[in-house]
Design a protein around this motif. Structure first.
Motif, PDB file in Angstrom:
ATOM      1  N   GLN A 100     -13.449 -10.400  31.536  1.00  0.00           N
ATOM      2  CA  GLN A 100     -13.296 -10.036  30.132  1.00  0.00           C
ATOM      3  C   GLN A 100     -12.364  -8.856  29.910  1.00  0.00           C
ATOM      4  N   GLN A 101     -12.063  -8.092  30.954  1.00  0.00           N
ATOM      5  CA  GLN A 101     -11.137  -6.966  30.813  1.00  0.00           C
ATOM      6  C   GLN A 101      -9.822  -7.392  30.160  1.00  0.00           C
ATOM      7  N   LEU A 102      -9.318  -8.565  30.538  1.00  0.00           N
ATOM      8  CA  LEU A 102      -8.025  -9.018  30.037  1.00  0.00           C
ATOM      9  C   LEU A 102      -8.039  -9.163  28.518  1.00  0.00           C
ATOM     10  N   PHE A 103      -9.046  -9.840  27.989  1.00  0.00           N
ATOM     11  CA  PHE A 103      -9.111 -10.044  26.543  1.00  0.00           C
ATOM     12  C   PHE A 103      -9.540  -8.775  25.809  1.00  0.00           C
ATOM     13  N   ASP A 104     -10.328  -7.924  26.448  1.00  0.00           N
ATOM     14  CA  ASP A 104     -10.681  -6.645  25.835  1.00  0.00           C
ATOM     15  C   ASP A 104      -9.427  -5.814  25.588  1.00  0.00           C
ATOM     16  N   LEU A 105      -8.541  -5.788  26.579  1.00  0.00           N
ATOM     17  CA  LEU A 105      -7.311  -5.024  26.445  1.00  0.00           C
ATOM     18  C   LEU A 105      -6.401  -5.641  25.381  1.00  0.00           C
ATOM     19  N   ALA A 106      -6.303  -6.960  25.376  1.00  0.00           N
ATOM     20  CA  ALA A 106      -5.463  -7.643  24.387  1.00  0.00           C
ATOM     21  C   ALA A 106      -5.923  -7.335  22.960  1.00  0.00           C
ATOM     22  N   LYS A 107      -7.221  -7.417  22.721  1.00  0.00           N
ATOM     23  CA  LYS A 107      -7.754  -7.166  21.377  1.00  0.00           C
ATOM     24  C   LYS A 107      -7.585  -5.705  20.981  1.00  0.00           C
ATOM     25  N   LYS A 108      -7.673  -4.819  21.956  1.00  0.00           N
ATOM     26  CA  LYS A 108      -7.482  -3.397  21.684  1.00  0.00           C
ATOM     27  C   LYS A 108      -6.041  -3.095  21.275  1.00  0.00           C
ATOM     28  N   GLU A 109      -5.069  -3.787  21.905  1.00  0.00           N
ATOM     29  CA  GLU A 109      -3.667  -3.461  21.662  1.00  0.00           C
ATOM     30  C   GLU A 109      -3.031  -4.233  20.509  1.00  0.00           C
ATOM     31  N   ARG A 110      -3.609  -5.348  20.090  1.00  0.00           N
ATOM     32  CA  ARG A 110      -2.999  -6.129  19.001  1.00  0.00           C
ATOM     33  C   ARG A 110      -2.715  -5.310  17.750  1.00  0.00           C
ATOM     34  N   PRO A 111      -3.678  -4.539  17.245  1.00  0.00           N
ATOM     35  CA  PRO A 111      -3.368  -3.758  16.045  1.00  0.00           C
ATOM     36  C   PRO A 111      -2.311  -2.686  16.274  1.00  0.00           C
ATOM     37  N   VAL A 112      -2.228  -2.174  17.490  1.00  0.00           N
ATOM     38  CA  VAL A 112      -1.200  -1.177  17.812  1.00  0.00           C
ATOM     39  C   VAL A 112       0.180  -1.801  17.703  1.00  0.00           C
ATOM     40  N   TRP A 113       0.353  -2.966  18.348  1.00  0.00           N
ATOM     41  CA  TRP A 113       1.649  -3.623  18.310  1.00  0.00           C
ATOM     42  C   TRP A 113       1.953  -4.182  16.924  1.00  0.00           C
ATOM     43  N   ALA A 114       0.925  -4.598  16.199  1.00  0.00           N
ATOM     44  CA  ALA A 114       1.131  -5.095  14.836  1.00  0.00           C
ATOM     45  C   ALA A 114       1.740  -4.001  13.966  1.00  0.00           C
ATOM     46  N   GLU A 115       1.248  -2.783  14.132  1.00  0.00           N
ATOM     47  CA  GLU A 115       1.766  -1.650  13.360  1.00  0.00           C
ATOM     48  C   GLU A 115       3.204  -1.334  13.749  1.00  0.00           C
ATOM     49  N   VAL A 116       3.488  -1.375  15.054  1.00  0.00           N
ATOM     50  CA  VAL A 116       4.850  -1.111  15.529  1.00  0.00           C
ATOM     51  C   VAL A 116       5.813  -2.164  15.000  1.00  0.00           C
ATOM     52  N   ILE A 117       5.402  -3.427  15.074  1.00  0.00           N
ATOM     53  CA  ILE A 117       6.257  -4.533  14.626  1.00  0.00           C
ATOM     54  C   ILE A 117       6.499  -4.458  13.127  1.00  0.00           C
ATOM     55  N   LYS A 118       5.455  -4.125  12.365  1.00  0.00           N
ATOM     56  CA  LYS A 118       5.595  -3.997  10.921  1.00  0.00           C
ATOM     57  C   LYS A 118       6.579  -2.882  10.572  1.00  0.00           C
ATOM     58  N   ALA A 119       6.443  -1.756  11.252  1.00  0.00           N
ATOM     59  CA  ALA A 119       7.316  -0.603  10.973  1.00  0.00           C
ATOM     60  C   ALA A 119       8.763  -0.903  11.336  1.00  0.00           C
ATOM     61  N   SER A 120       8.956  -1.705  12.410  1.00  0.00           N
ATOM     62  CA  SER A 120      10.314  -1.993  12.864  1.00  0.00           C
ATOM     63  C   SER A 120      10.970  -3.117  12.089  1.00  0.00           C
ATOM     64  N   GLY A 121      10.155  -3.966  11.456  1.00  0.00           N
ATOM     65  CA  GLY A 121      10.697  -5.121  10.735  1.00  0.00           C
ATOM     66  C   GLY A 121      11.055  -6.269  11.655  1.00  0.00           C
ATOM     67  N   ALA A 122      10.677  -6.179  12.928  1.00  0.00           N
ATOM     68  CA  ALA A 122      11.017  -7.238  13.894  1.00  0.00           C
ATOM     69  C   ALA A 122      10.179  -8.471  13.619  1.00  0.00           C
TER      70      ALA A 122
END
Length: 333
Positions: A308-330
């Motif tokens: 479960q470590q793999l999916f725990d990490l993925a779920k933890k980082e999704r909102p982080v990358w979502a914010e970065v992507i939104k800010a960058s417009g990518a």
């Protein structure tokens, strides 16, 4: 200290125990599901041959296959930031004989980068293991005259929109590491995408761009000359190969962390005993001194732990990358 933060601390305890836990788990899972495997296992890697995902997967496939008594055959299914290969895994029979390489892109970044994905990681995939990751290096062309991160930020603020950062393409960890840096540092730097990390490195060496955030494995050989200056690494801890380089968080960007982590997945619905068997097999391989030595040569930090470590990490980082992507417009379609 790990180069990336994982909510589950079991990985370090297992590493300290060495081979004992993986061996015991593998024996128990084998007894519980003795029929598996009775034929070769296909390991789909959604990236090109010769890349870090491919090299790591072939190394582990050989070790795991030798241990379980059946070949683990690597198949490269390339395209669309890992989407094609990941979709192939998600739609495969849920019997454990088709598994796949998954990473920060396929499990955490693509969900915000693409308007619509042909797979749902949470519903169509099951985690096997988080195997580790590689961090990036922030490097600049030496002729820029910058000696540290503070100097780079100061220069970027003096010349907004003048500096350029190369990457291996839109949506890559190199690109998004730069976007996270720009957002946290409050600077404007123009992104220049190339067809791959090597092309971005060469562009930096030629002076076509001013900086890159590039995989340690690919950038390290170029740091030995006098054309580039390495400023920092992007993980939560310093890298043992470049111990003098601070993390970006240490330079004042508190909370900065961007690591190309990865692991293996199976189609959803695979028997839990089979998944536990595969987790134990990969943990055993990752705990092997020879395998760890070979992976460390690729600037790869190994992780051993529960599925479960793999999916725990993925779920933890999704909102982080979502914010970065939104800010960058990518965005990619």
């Amino acid at each position: 200290m790990s180069l990336f933060s994982v909510s589950v601390s079991t990985s370090r305890r297992l590493l300290l125990k060495g081979l004992a836990a993986p061996l015991a788990a593998l024996a128990l899972c084998s007894q519980a599901h003795a029929a598996f495997p009775d034929k070769p296992i296909t390991l789909i890697v959604p990236f090109n041959a010769g890349t870090t995902p491919d090299i790591v997967s072939r190394l582990l496939a050989e070790s795991v296959g030798r241990d379980i008594g059946q070949p683990v055959v690597v198949m490269n299914r390339v395209g669309a930031s890992g989407i094609i290969g990941t979709q192939a895994v998600a739609s495969a029979p849920a019997d454990g004989y088709t598994i796949g390489f998954a990473n920060v892109a396929t499990l955490a970044i693509n969900q915000s980068l693409y308007q619509k994905l042909p797979y749902d990681a949470d519903r169509q995939l099951a985690p096997i293991t988080l195997i580790g990751g590689v961090q990036n290096v922030l490097a600049v062309r030496a002729s820029l005259g910058v000696k540290d991160v503070a100097g780079l930020i100061a220069l970027a603020k003096q010349q907004p929109g003048k500096l350029t950062v190369g990457s291996g393409g839109n949506g890559t960890t190199g690109h998004l590491s730069a976007e996270m840096f720009k957002s946290m540092a409050g600077v404007s730097i123009v992104h220049v995408p190339y067809k791959g990390g090597l092309e971005a490195d060469l562009a930096l060496l030629r002076g076509e761009v001013d900086l890159v955030f590039e995989n340690i494995t690919s950038i390290a050989p170029h740091l030995k000359g006098d054309k580039l200056t390495a400023l920092a690494v992007t993980g939560a801890a310093r890298d043992s190969r470049l111990p003098k380089l601070p993390t970006l968080a240490e330079t004042g960007l508190a909370g900065y962390q961007a690591v190309a982590w990865n692991g293996y997945v199976a189609p959803a619905g695979v028997d839990a005993k089979v998944l536990d068997f595969l987790n134990a097999a990969f943990n055993k391989a990752l705990a092997s001194p020879l395998v760890k030595q070979q992976l460390n040569a690729q600037a790869y930090e190994v992780n051993v732990g529960p599925r479960q470590q793999l999916f725990d990490l993925a779920k933890k980082e999704r909102p982080v990358w979502a914010e970065v992507i939104k800010a960058s417009g990518a965005k990619l379609d």
